[in-house]
Design an enzyme around this catalytic site. Structure first.
Site, PDB file in Angstrom:
ATOM      1  N   ARG A 116      -9.771 -14.473 -10.087  1.00  0.00           N
ATOM      2  CA  ARG A 116      -8.740 -15.187  -9.350  1.00  0.00           C
ATOM      3  C   ARG A 116      -7.594 -15.548 -10.297  1.00  0.00           C
ATOM      4  NH1 ARG A 116     -10.475 -19.931  -6.274  1.00  0.00           N
ATOM      5  NH2 ARG A 116     -11.408 -20.666  -8.197  1.00  0.00           N
ATOM      6  N   LYS A 181     -22.373 -18.068 -15.573  1.00  0.00           N
ATOM      7  CA  LYS A 181     -21.903 -17.240 -14.453  1.00  0.00           C
ATOM      8  C   LYS A 181     -22.533 -15.852 -14.501  1.00  0.00           C
ATOM      9  CE  LYS A 181     -17.217 -16.267 -13.033  1.00  0.00           C
ATOM     10  NZ  LYS A 181     -15.959 -16.993 -12.875  1.00  0.00           N
ATOM     11  N   ARG A 315     -14.791 -28.056 -11.792  1.00  0.00           N
ATOM     12  CA  ARG A 315     -15.563 -28.223 -13.030  1.00  0.00           C
ATOM     13  C   ARG A 315     -16.433 -29.456 -12.903  1.00  0.00           C
ATOM     14  NH1 ARG A 315     -14.438 -23.806 -13.454  1.00  0.00           N
ATOM     15  NH2 ARG A 315     -13.159 -22.713 -14.968  1.00  0.00           N
TER      16      ARG A 315
HETATM   17  P1  ATP Z   1     -13.182 -20.850 -11.036  1.00  0.00           P
HETATM   18  O1  ATP Z   1     -14.145 -21.796 -11.661  1.00  0.00           O
HETATM   19  O2  ATP Z   1     -11.998 -21.487 -10.510  1.00  0.00           O
HETATM   20  O3  ATP Z   1     -13.825 -19.846 -10.125  1.00  0.00           O
HETATM   21  P2  ATP Z   1     -13.215 -19.054 -13.103  1.00  0.00           P
HETATM   22  O4  ATP Z   1     -12.873 -19.458 -14.491  1.00  0.00           O
HETATM   23  O5  ATP Z   1     -14.651 -18.872 -12.794  1.00  0.00           O
HETATM   24  O6  ATP Z   1     -12.566 -20.064 -12.219  1.00  0.00           O
HETATM   25  P3  ATP Z   1     -12.601 -16.495 -11.862  1.00  0.00           P
HETATM   26  O7  ATP Z   1     -11.272 -15.998 -11.487  1.00  0.00           O
HETATM   27  O8  ATP Z   1     -13.604 -16.727 -10.796  1.00  0.00           O
HETATM   28  O9  ATP Z   1     -12.355 -17.783 -12.742  1.00  0.00           O
HETATM   29  O10 ATP Z   1     -13.208 -15.460 -12.908  1.00  0.00           O
HETATM   30  C1  ATP Z   1     -12.500 -15.095 -14.061  1.00  0.00           C
HETATM   31  C2  ATP Z   1     -13.112 -15.782 -15.267  1.00  0.00           C
HETATM   32  O11 ATP Z   1     -14.493 -15.496 -15.348  1.00  0.00           O
HETATM   33  C3  ATP Z   1     -12.527 -15.295 -16.587  1.00  0.00           C
HETATM   34  O12 ATP Z   1     -11.402 -16.039 -16.945  1.00  0.00           O
HETATM   35  C4  ATP Z   1     -13.685 -15.503 -17.576  1.00  0.00           C
HETATM   36  O13 ATP Z   1     -13.735 -16.829 -18.020  1.00  0.00           O
HETATM   37  C5  ATP Z   1     -14.889 -15.274 -16.702  1.00  0.00           C
HETATM   38  N1  ATP Z   1     -15.387 -13.875 -16.777  1.00  0.00           N
HETATM   39  C6  ATP Z   1     -14.712 -12.726 -17.007  1.00  0.00           C
HETATM   40  N2  ATP Z   1     -15.531 -11.668 -16.956  1.00  0.00           N
HETATM   41  C7  ATP Z   1     -16.759 -12.154 -16.687  1.00  0.00           C
HETATM   42  C8  ATP Z   1     -18.024 -11.554 -16.521  1.00  0.00           C
HETATM   43  N3  ATP Z   1     -18.213 -10.232 -16.581  1.00  0.00           N
HETATM   44  N4  ATP Z   1     -19.065 -12.393 -16.283  1.00  0.00           N
HETATM   45  C9  ATP Z   1     -18.926 -13.720 -16.189  1.00  0.00           C
HETATM   46  N5  ATP Z   1     -17.741 -14.335 -16.333  1.00  0.00           N
HETATM   47  C10 ATP Z   1     -16.672 -13.561 -16.575  1.00  0.00           C
END
Ligand code: ATP
Length: 320
Positions: A116, A181, A315
């Site tokens: 996103r 994640k 968060r």
């Molecule tokens: P939110 O908490 O708002 O969903 P987010 O930081 O999880 O924000 P997303 O857009 O959902 O953001 O996902 C992108 C983010 O996820 C990246 O900025 C990085 O921190 C993380 N990311 C990137 N690649 C991966 C991956 N393969 N597995 C897990 N996390 C990843």
């Protein structure tokens, strides 16, 4: 390159001669293809004199024939690409070019995988799942309410079916295991929601990735890291298709309200103290749940407030 990779995916040694014979090309053609594998797909190949070539680690490649033979229902037409900028971007291009949904694009690698707010999704070759499903939206904006949360629920079910019992959801649609994640979802729209509109359901799952070379700036995990063994991505795609078909069917027939309780039961941060980052200033509160449209309900200074929109990021607070 994919036929050569299929021969090499077992991780054993194969002589240049045997590979050439299997593919009906010369040894020097094989050598060139191996160079491309390393250069274009960043896949390390080991060469040992007298034994031949082998991949640094074995792969289980995605396979259209295996997927077509599976029982995934419905059989959304599916295409697997060795490498693409982003599976969502590819689907959007195909929609713009007139391809009629539903259809799925899978890739073995993304060079500009997206999250996103323009963030990057780390997408190495052959290890994970980069999946985009194109659907026609019939019924205007209402049909989109809570859709990304429902996709999260279907994805969670598929992960649980594969043994990931500790996985849960984080609003709006990340899947976490112990705060790390394992999967993310990105929905994108094309067309006019009041007229002909398509939605692209993008799903990234860390399946067999064990190392990210420091590229991911937040805690992450993978199915393999949690389960302790290589996961068959073809089987996982079939299960994901089954769950998506089931949950999207319920959502289409009855709307998000039919799945709201189930979503909340699987929300890891129910009742927790959180901070929501909005475009303007951060808001802190206690998570009450989600409303009928999937918006996040927070108790902020004793007053309930609802939040929705693609720019919001949640968060946990330290005191949570
Ligand atoms: P939110 O908490 O708002 O969903 P987010 O930081 O999880 O924000 P997303 O857009 O959902 O953001 O996902 C992108 C983010 O996820 C990246 O900025 C990085 O921190 C993380 N990311 C990137 N690649 C991966 C991956 N393969 N597995 C897990 N996390 C990843």
């Amino acid at each position: 390159m994919l036929p050569l990779l299929r021969l090499l995916q077992d991780g054993s040694f194969h002589s240049g001669e045997a590979l050439g014979a299997a593919l009906g090309v010369s040894r020097s053609a094989i050598w060139k293809q191996l160079q491309s594998l390393e250069a274009e797909l960043a896949l390390p190949v080991h060469r040992v004199r007298g034994r031949g070539y082998r991949l640094e680690s074995p792969l289980l490649l995605l396979d259209e024939n295996v997927l077509a033979a599976g029982e995934s229902s419905p059989m959304w037409p599916l295409r697997i690409l060795p490498s693409v900028d982003s599976t969502n971007a590819e689907v959007l291009r195909r929609l713009a070019g007139g391809q009629v949904p539903p259809f799925i694009i899978l890739a073995e690698r993304q060079t500009s995988g997206r999250g996103r707010r323009g963030r990057n999704w780390v997408s190495p070759f052959g290890e994970n799942l980069y999946y985009s499903l194109a659907l026609q939206v019939d019924g205007g904006m209402r049909q989109l309410e809570g859709l990304s949360l429902v996709v999260g629920l279907a994805l969670l079910r598929a992960l649980r079916a594969a043994g990931m019992t500790a996985a849960g959801l984080k609003w709006p649609n990340d899947v976490l295991v112990d705060g790390r994640k394992v999967a993310g979802i990105l929905l994108e729209l094309s067309g006019d929601p009041a007229d002909v509109c398509h939605v692209v359901i993008g799903i990234g799952v860390n399946v067999n990735m064990l190392a990210d070379r420091g590229a991911i700036d937040q805690p992450w995990t993978s199915m393999r890291a949690e389960l302790g063994g290589l996961v068959d991505r073809n089987e996982f795609v079939s299960e994901l298709n089954r769950q998506l078909s089931l949950y999207l069917g319920i959502h289409q027939a009855s709307g998000f309200s039919a799945l709201r309780d189930e979503w909340q039961d699987n929300h890891l941060w129910q009742g927790r103290n959180v901070t929501l980052t909005t475009g303007a200033r951060p808001v802190s509160g206690v998570v009450l749940g989600v409303d009928r449209s999937g918006a996040l309900r927070l108790r902020v200074a004793g007053v309930e407030q609802s939040f929705s929109g693609g720019e919001l990021s949640l968060r946990l607070n330290n005191d949570s």
